[in-house]
Scaffold this active site. Structure first.
Site, mmCIF file in Angstrom:
data_model
loop_
_atom_site.group_PDB
_atom_site.id
_atom_site.type_symbol
_atom_site.label_atom_id
_atom_site.label_comp_id
_atom_site.label_asym_id
_atom_site.label_seq_id
_atom_site.Cartn_x
_atom_site.Cartn_y
_atom_site.Cartn_z
ATOM 1 N N THR A 158 43.421 -80.578 -54.332
ATOM 2 C CA THR A 158 42.027 -80.996 -54.389
ATOM 3 C C THR A 158 41.076 -79.813 -54.494
ATOM 4 O O THR A 158 41.348 -78.730 -53.971
ATOM 5 C CB THR A 158 41.652 -81.834 -53.150
ATOM 6 N N THR A 194 41.578 -69.349 -46.487
ATOM 7 C CA THR A 194 40.865 -69.038 -47.719
ATOM 8 C C THR A 194 39.556 -68.330 -47.382
ATOM 9 O O THR A 194 38.983 -68.541 -46.310
ATOM 10 C CB THR A 194 40.605 -70.319 -48.537
ATOM 11 N N CYS A 205 38.272 -79.975 -53.062
ATOM 12 C CA CYS A 205 37.558 -79.981 -51.790
ATOM 13 C C CYS A 205 38.118 -78.907 -50.865
ATOM 14 O O CYS A 205 39.316 -78.607 -50.886
ATOM 15 C CB CYS A 205 37.669 -81.343 -51.124
ATOM 16 N N ASP A 256 41.711 -51.393 -54.607
ATOM 17 C CA ASP A 256 40.683 -52.423 -54.459
ATOM 18 C C ASP A 256 41.379 -53.774 -54.476
ATOM 19 O O ASP A 256 42.270 -54.008 -55.302
ATOM 20 C CB ASP A 256 39.675 -52.326 -55.608
ATOM 21 N N SER A 257 40.994 -54.673 -53.587
ATOM 22 C CA SER A 257 41.736 -55.935 -53.491
ATOM 23 C C SER A 257 41.666 -56.745 -54.774
ATOM 24 O O SER A 257 42.540 -57.581 -55.034
ATOM 25 C CB SER A 257 41.235 -56.762 -52.311
ATOM 26 N N ASP A 273 38.672 -59.896 -50.684
ATOM 27 C CA ASP A 273 38.624 -60.778 -51.850
ATOM 28 C C ASP A 273 39.951 -61.467 -52.149
ATOM 29 O O ASP A 273 39.974 -62.622 -52.567
ATOM 30 C CB ASP A 273 38.153 -60.006 -53.082
ATOM 31 N N THR A 305 37.129 -52.617 -47.925
ATOM 32 C CA THR A 305 35.906 -52.186 -47.255
ATOM 33 C C THR A 305 36.169 -51.561 -45.897
ATOM 34 O O THR A 305 35.488 -50.604 -45.500
ATOM 35 C CB THR A 305 34.951 -53.381 -47.099
#
Length: 346
Positions: A280, A169, A282, A60-61, A93, A16
């Protein structure tokens, strides 16, 4: 060592950040980074030598693959002696995957490699692209009084936070704070000043040179557990031809179902040499496989701990180690070893 003005190489892969609107078609298109100063005249105020390298065509990623990671390593390695730092412009992404991969591929890195991008195209009036790019360049060029880089790591810079790449992340598709490092503090915070947390930054062995790596084996899968997951699905996945490793996203602190068929399938897979790494689901925290019975049973059948690895890090680390044709024993050892600041062992 370079002499003269500080030099930074900007590598545009796609995404982008490099888009502008075609006024005739009203669609977003990649612009030619040869005209970077035209679109970001603020860069002229830097007392740096800024060069650009553009993937042609831009990627594009969502299409980013290990072959592109190897290309980035080759570009950085080839130009390593000519620049003080590198900025990689990348789609958001898969940026965390690329940052994690590069952290392993650029062994003994002594110069900044800063990945950044944007949520809005650089050609839009209210874009976050300019601020992200300008600050990423400043960080890539930053030096200590002795001339060494302040941040000789692969990092992601986004919305006022500099984060270790293999700890990061993507967490948001709507807001400008698209990335987060949940299990490791930011290496720098940006406001009026850039405040570096130098006690958190990883430094190389100054005697050893950069050692670039290019090998990857992508025969890895990520499996997320959920209540009601079926035996047929687990069985099919664990018998995919050429499968060599699994990132198993378990519940909480590393817990999984105690069903007999589930344990049997995982035990059978590990006995066939498939490496299973437990992380995990989480967003924050780590697996503690000895904490509960459901975690201990995984240890007993050969599943290994991924500690507080991000999913992006666990996958790319496995692909990296598998690509170097290490023994199963050695890969298991290195997955439990922090080799690029990627996990916290307690």
């Amino acid at each position: 060592m370079m002499t003269g003005a500080t030099s930074v190489l900007i590598i545009y892969t796609g995404g982008t950040i490099g888009m502008i609107k075609n006024q005739e078609t009203n669609t977003l298109e990649s612009f030619n980074f040869d005209y970077l100063l035209k679109y970001i005249p603020e860069l002229k105020k830097f007392n740096y030598h800024i060069s650009t390298y553009q993937f042609s065509p831009p990627i594009d990623s969502s299409d980013m693959e290990p072959v592109h990671w190897a290309r980035l390593v080759e570009i950085i390695s080839t130009n390593y002696d000519n620049y003080d730092g590198f900025v990689i412009l990348h789609g958001t992404d898969t940026m965390a995957y690329t940052a994690s991969a590069l952290s392993f591929m650029l062994e003994n890195l002594s110069k900044p490699v800063i990945l950044t991008g944007s949520q809005l195209p650089i050609g839009m009036l209210r874009t976050d692209a300019k601020e992200n790019l300008i600050t990423a360049i400043e960080i890539a060029a930053a030096k200590n009084p002795d001339g060494t880089a302040i941040v000789p790591e692969v990092c992601i810079f986004f919305e006022n936070h500099l984060m270790r790449g293999n700890r990061t992340t993507k967490i948001n598709v709507e807001n400008f704070n698209a990335f987060r490092s949940f299990n490791y503090p930011a290496l720098a915070r940006v406001g009026i000043h850039i405040k570096y947390a130098q006690n958190l930054i990883q430094y190389p062995d100054i005697i050893r040179p950069l050692f670039p790596h290019y090998l990857f084996d992508p025969n890895v899968v990520m499996l997320t557990l959920f209540p009601g997951i079926q035996e047929s699905i687990i069985t099919s996945l664990l018998h995919v031809p050429e499968l060599k490793a699994v990132v198993l996203k378990t519940f909480g602190a590393g817990n999984a179902p105690q069903k007999e068929w589930f344990i049997h399938q995982l035990r059978d897979a590990t006995e066939r040499g498939i490496i299973i790494v437990n992380i995990t689901q989480c967003t924050s925290g780590m697996v503690e496989m000895q904490r509960y019975k459901t975690g201990r049973q995984l240890l007993d059948i050969g599943v290994i701990s991924g500690y507080d690895s991000t999913p992006e890090c666990a996958v790319t680390k496995l692909m990296f180690l598998l690509g170097h044709r290490l023994s199963e024993k050695e890969i298991r050892h290195r997955m439990n070893t922090c080799i690029a600041g990627e996990i916290t062992k307690v």
